[in-house]
Design an enzyme around this catalytic site. Structure first.
Site, mmCIF file in Angstrom:
data_model
loop_
_atom_site.group_PDB
_atom_site.id
_atom_site.type_symbol
_atom_site.label_atom_id
_atom_site.label_comp_id
_atom_site.label_asym_id
_atom_site.label_seq_id
_atom_site.Cartn_x
_atom_site.Cartn_y
_atom_site.Cartn_z
ATOM 1 N N VAL A 34 0.591 -1.462 0.017
ATOM 2 C CA VAL A 34 0.316 -0.270 -0.147
ATOM 3 C C VAL A 34 0.834 0.897 -0.164
ATOM 4 C CG1 VAL A 34 -2.278 -1.022 0.968
ATOM 5 C CG2 VAL A 34 -0.478 0.234 2.470
ATOM 6 N N SER A 35 0.308 2.095 -0.333
ATOM 7 C CA SER A 35 1.173 3.871 -0.796
ATOM 8 C C SER A 35 1.688 4.485 0.238
ATOM 9 C CB SER A 35 -0.095 4.318 -2.062
ATOM 10 O OG SER A 35 0.093 3.562 -2.634
ATOM 11 N N THR A 36 0.428 4.575 1.627
ATOM 12 C CA THR A 36 1.223 4.892 3.152
ATOM 13 C C THR A 36 0.375 4.346 4.143
ATOM 14 O OG1 THR A 36 -1.502 5.728 2.913
ATOM 15 C CG2 THR A 36 -0.456 7.258 2.053
ATOM 16 N N GLN A 94 -2.756 3.143 5.282
ATOM 17 C CA GLN A 94 -3.342 2.368 4.465
ATOM 18 C C GLN A 94 -3.104 0.724 4.355
ATOM 19 O OE1 GLN A 94 -2.217 3.373 0.579
ATOM 20 N NE2 GLN A 94 -3.965 4.686 -0.035
#
Length: 192
Positions: free
Chosen positions: A8-10, A13
């Site tokens: 996931v990007s962050t 998340q």
């Protein structure tokens, strides 16, 4: 061995949906990472690639979990094949064991990159339009304009430093520093 990768990007998340899908697909070993795909520096992914052995298959929930551009995707696939490994995407039903699977992978990668570029372009146009309409972008300031002016006045008395002013307003020191720098800059004569 089939080895999964979930990303996931962050930090906010979660990888729950990806992990569930990978486990349903019979993947026992899954590596998780919380890092943007836009950056080439992904330590967990890099370590996973280094440790793959001949005959292993890298399995992801979705194609965009491993690469953000077609060029990067193809480089990863080429690396896998040079080590005798395969790639599988559960969502797009891609398996690079066949020429048709490799062709489909390249076509999907190109479309995904095209979609990201369209989104990026629309975002830039939207931000520019909002600025042109006078919208204030970004997070709202912690201090009002009168509070910033008062903070500058206190600082100029030399009885208060940035930290003590920050305590008065219950904000971080950097908030006061930015406010003072901004006001001092605004006072400077404009050169034509």
């Amino acid at each position: 061995m089939r080895i999964g990768y979930a990303r996931v990007s962050t930090q906010d998340q979660e990888t729950h949906a990806q992990l569930d899908a990978l486990r349903r697909a019979g993947i026992d070993v899954v590596h998780e990472e919380k890092r943007s795909g836009a950056t080439m520096r992904r330590p967990i992914f890099e370590n996973l690639l280094r440790n793959l052995r001949k005959g292993d298959t890298l399995v992801v929930y979705k194609l965009d979990r491993i690469a953000r551009s077609l060029k990067h995707l193809l480089a990863v696939i080429e690396l896998l094949h040079s080590r005798g490994c395969d790639f599988e995407s559960l969502t797009e039903h891609i398996d690079t064991n066949s020429p048709a699977g490799r062709l489909m992978l390249q076509m999907l990668g190109a479309f995904a990159e095209f979609e990201r570029e369209l989104i990026r372009e629309r975002t830039i146009v939207g931000i520019r339009a909002a600025r042109d309409r006078g919208a204030q972008l970004g997070r709202p300031r912690k201090l009002t304009k009168p509070e910033e002016v008062e903070a500058l006045r206190l600082w100029r008395t030399s009885r208060y430093n940035h930290t003590s002013i920050a305590k008065l307003y219950n904000v971080h020191r950097s908030t006061i520093t930015r406010a003072i720098e901004r006001l001092v800059q605004d006072e400077q004569p404009r050169l034509l």
